[in-house]
Motif scaffolding. Structure first.
Motif, short mmCIF file in Angstrom:
data_model
loop_
_atom_site.label_atom_id
_atom_site.label_comp_id
_atom_site.label_asym_id
_atom_site.label_seq_id
_atom_site.Cartn_x
_atom_site.Cartn_y
_atom_site.Cartn_z
N SER A 43 6.70 66.41 30.73
CA SER A 43 8.01 66.49 30.09
C SER A 43 8.67 65.11 30.02
O SER A 43 9.31 64.78 29.02
N HIS A 44 8.47 64.32 31.10
CA HIS A 44 9.07 62.98 31.09
C HIS A 44 8.43 62.11 30.02
O HIS A 44 9.12 61.43 29.25
N SER A 66 9.17 63.65 26.48
CA SER A 66 10.57 63.46 26.14
C SER A 66 10.85 62.01 25.78
O SER A 66 11.57 61.73 24.82
N ALA A 123 4.17 69.42 35.05
CA ALA A 123 5.21 69.72 34.06
C ALA A 123 6.24 68.60 34.00
O ALA A 123 6.67 68.19 32.91
N LEU A 124 6.65 68.10 35.19
CA LEU A 124 7.63 67.01 35.20
C LEU A 124 7.08 65.75 34.53
O LEU A 124 7.78 65.07 33.78
N GLN A 141 14.65 68.20 22.85
CA GLN A 141 14.65 69.04 24.04
C GLN A 141 13.91 70.35 23.81
O GLN A 141 13.24 70.86 24.71
N VAL A 170 10.22 69.68 24.14
CA VAL A 170 9.87 69.50 25.55
C VAL A 170 9.87 70.84 26.27
O VAL A 170 8.98 71.14 27.09
N ASN A 171 10.84 71.69 25.98
CA ASN A 171 10.90 73.01 26.62
C ASN A 171 9.68 73.86 26.26
O ASN A 171 9.17 74.63 27.09
N LEU A 215 6.67 72.72 25.61
CA LEU A 215 5.55 72.20 26.41
C LEU A 215 5.65 72.69 27.86
O LEU A 215 4.64 73.08 28.47
N LEU A 216 6.85 72.68 28.43
CA LEU A 216 7.03 73.16 29.81
C LEU A 216 6.66 74.64 29.93
O LEU A 216 6.08 75.07 30.92
#
Length: 687
Positions: free
Chosen positions: A29-30, A33, A25-26, A157, A160-161, A163-164
């Motif tokens: 998201s990175h 993003s 996830a990190l 954001q 990205v949220n 996707l998380l």
């Protein structure tokens, strides 16, 4: 918090999946993003540059309405654009689309330098992060103004949220499935481990009659049809035959498990009854318990024998008054008796296993260690007399240190015994001191008598000659010096005679308060010259004493002189009297505010000729004579130093621990004998 094995297996799987999902996830998201933000910036830069190009003509014409329509049109066409406004060449706002007025703080937060096509900066506006893009409005190289456009970061954001959320949902479903699978796999394993754990707890409680491994359905003699009752495995339903030593099967190898297991691996009994690793562990556990039970029974019997011998040995040690200790080769204490523990003021448990450095002071411990090592190295016995310091003071011991050997003759330790000879030493010292003082007294009496007569002649002739010579001449001065020092010598002779108790004694009934008052009255003037105050506290109800007034006056003068010399200048001397009715004694105290008596000379102050004064300032006989007079009257003298002088909440000397107090105790006599003075035959009551 500690977890069980049954919990750890699924928990480990779940943790790995959670870590994997979180890392994924990190990472996503990175990456997402970063890509979205870059795309967002490019779109904003393009819109800002386009707006700057379209704003040139109306800006030259200062058509503010058209400029406002252009800026609002840009905001309406893209929902991610939060604001758009134009600044003139001086940085002042021309048009903007803020409904509540132009935010002054936004005006100068982002600027473009000469030669820059645009400049981006992340700013916070109303708790929202916005990419502020500044683009100059140019004609050639001339700057007409600046276009400022704000791109909201919220849309990026939100993507990205989303996707998380998808990643975390997928990870959660995987964790749930993995946890259920791990729990199902760990249940049978943890059940067997729990049985081992329960058995271990029973062993800790002392229960060795247990079995962890399940008994086989068929035993070895049943599988092979064996009926050899002489075989140790025959009839044993608790243990597998390959764990039993001395089995009689033709294919078995003699010995224990480690010798026979290789042959047993090919046996049909082993192939049918052996299990997995946990089964082997349970069987080994049962054999360990069985072996432990046998060894423990043997150890208990040996321990009972040893305890009986140890009790006998300890009883022998404890009944002896000598201090006894047993040390090993490393000089660690292995046994001590009660007398040893009492002397060092430690419990036996605090001594055993420790070295001498834990028990005795450093210097004595070092000396003991050198001797002990010599005994162990040479095997020689050491006998020595030595003073050993303990918590309650030093004591003299006759020490004997003997090596302890094993049956082969090797030195395995050291036995030390010490007999307390302190009283014998003190008795010997008192005897020597008494003999010395007796000889010294006889010598002093003889010398005093021999000197007294010629000294009187010298003094008398000097006084006669003084009458025949002029008073202001040199001869008169010389004769006066002879007279002065003759008197000094006569005083020394008088002290020697008093010390040797050769002077006559005349005893009678005395009022101690009156005698003290007379002596203090004579000396008080001298004390006042040096600002020394004499405080008196006399008990008016004292009974009279039987004594020699002249000698008691000498005692009081000596003690007052000592207090005077100790104080020097500005101080207080306290003199008090009282009655100890229970002991039938009159108590007289002399206390001063001087520096006190040093500890290293405290046991020498009554010795004849011992003095701390300079040459020619004292003979060192004052306290010796005082001690002798008080003893001759049947009394006692003692002193305390340092001593806090009374007088106020902290004492006259501020509560500092110095000063000296002498205490005289004279017995109250009920009868004056016919030979003691003029008042013989009188009886009186002490109160």
């Amino acid at each position: 918090m500690k977890f069980s094995f049954r919990t750890k297996v699924p928990l480990t799987i779940i943790s790995l999946l959670v870590l994997f999902g979180a890392g994924l996830a990190l990472s996503i998201s990175h990456i997402a993003s970063r890509a979205l933000v870059e795309e967002h910036k490019k779109r904003g830069i393009s819109s800002a540059i386009n707006l700057a190009a379209r704003a040139v003509e109306p800006l030259l014409a200062m058509d503010l309405l058209q400029l406002k329509n252009l800026s609002e049109g840009v905001v309406r066409t893209d929902q991610d654009i939060s604001y758009a406004f134009l600044l003139d060449k001086d940085g002042e706002p021309l048009v903007y689309n803020f409904s509540g007025g132009f935010p002054i703080g936004l005006k100068g937060v982002n600027k473009t330098e000469a030669g820059e096509e645009y400049h981006i900066r992340l700013v916070a506006l109303d708790q929202e992060l916005i990419y502020d893009i500044a683009v100059p409005v140019l004609i050639g190289t001339d700057r007409l103004g600046t276009v400022r456009l704000g791109i909201s970061r919220g849309h990026v954001q939100s993507v990205v949220n989303w996707l998380l959320g998808v990643i975390f949902l997928s990870t959660g479903l995987g964790v749930l499935v993995a946890g259920m699978a791990g729990a199902a796999l760990s249940r049978p394993v943890t059940r067997k481990i729990q049985r081992l754990h329960q058995a271990a707890e029973e062993i800790i409680k002392g229960n060795l009659d247990l079995q962890v491994a399940a008994s086989p359905r068929q035993q070895c003699w049943e599988i092979k049809g064996c009926d050899s009752a002489a075989c140790p495995a025959f009839g044993d339903r608790e243990h597998r035959c390959w764990y039993v030593a001395g089995t009689r099967c033709p294919n078995c190898v003699p010995g224990y498990y480690k010798e026979k297991i290789a042959a047993c691996a090919h046996c049909v009994v082993y192939q049918r009854q052996s299990g997995d690793e946990l089964q082997h562990l349970a069987e080994f556990f049962d054999i360990m318990v069985y072996t432990l039970r046998e060894r423990l029974e043997a150890l208990q019997q040996s321990q009972a024998d040893l305890q009986q011998q140890q009790q006998l040995f300890q009883t022998i040690l404890d009944v002896t008054p000598d201090i006894v200790s047993l040390q090993d080769r490393r000089l660690r204490y292995q046994a001590v008796n009660k007398a040893f523990c009492r002397f060092v003021a430690l419990e036996e448990s605090e001594i055993l296993g420790c070295s001498g450095a834990r028990v005795f002071p450093e210097d004595q411990s070092r000396q003991h260690r050198q001797e002990d090592l010599r005994v162990i190295a040479t095997g020689e016995t050491i006998r020595v007399e030595r003073e050993i310091a303990g918590p309650t003071g030093g004591r003299w011991f006759h020490l004997v240190k003997t090596p302890v050997t094993n049956p082969e003759g090797g030195i395995i330790g050291l036995l030390s015994t010490g007999r307390d000879i302190t009283e014998m030493k003190l008795l010997h010292e008192r005897l020597m001191r008494t003999q010395k003082l007796e000889s010294l007294g006889q010598l002093a009496a003889g010398v005093a008598h021999e000197i007294n007569t010629p000294l009187g002649i010298i003094l008398g002739n000097a006084q006669l000659c003084l009458e025949d010579v002029p008073a202001d001449g040199e001869m008169a001065e010389n004769l006066q010096a002879v007279e002065k020092y003759s008197r000094v010598c006569r005083n020394i002779v008088a002290d020697l005679l008093r010390f040797s108790r050769q002077t006559a004694s005349e005893r009678k009934l005395l009022n101690v308060n009156e005698v003290l008052a007379q002596v203090i009255g004579l000396m008080e003037h001298i004390f006042n010259l040096d600002n020394i105050t004499v405080e008196c506290d006399f008990d008016p109800g004292l009974p009279p004493l039987v004594g020699d007034q002249e000698k008691l006056e000498q005692v009081f003068i000596n003690l007052l002189n000592n207090a005077y010399d100790a104080i020097g200048n500005r101080g207080t001397v306290s003199v008090s009297t009282g009655l100890d009715a229970e002991a039938r004694e009159v108590v007289i105290t002399f206390a001063d505010t001087g520096p006190g008596i040093a500890g290293e000379i405290a046991d020498k102050i009554y010795d004849p000729f011992f003095t701390t004064k300079g040459v020619g300032e004292g003979t060192g006989l004052g306290l010796s004579v005082t001690f002798g007079i008080i003893k001759d009257h049947g009394g006692k003298i003692d002193f305390q130093s340092p001593w806090i002088f009374p007088g106020g909440p902290e004492g006259a000397n501020g509560g500092a621990p110095h000063g000296t107090r002498f205490t005289l105790r004279l017995p109250v006599s009920l009868t004056l004998g016919p030979e003691e003075g003029d008042n013989h035959g009188q009886n009186f009551s002490p109160g």
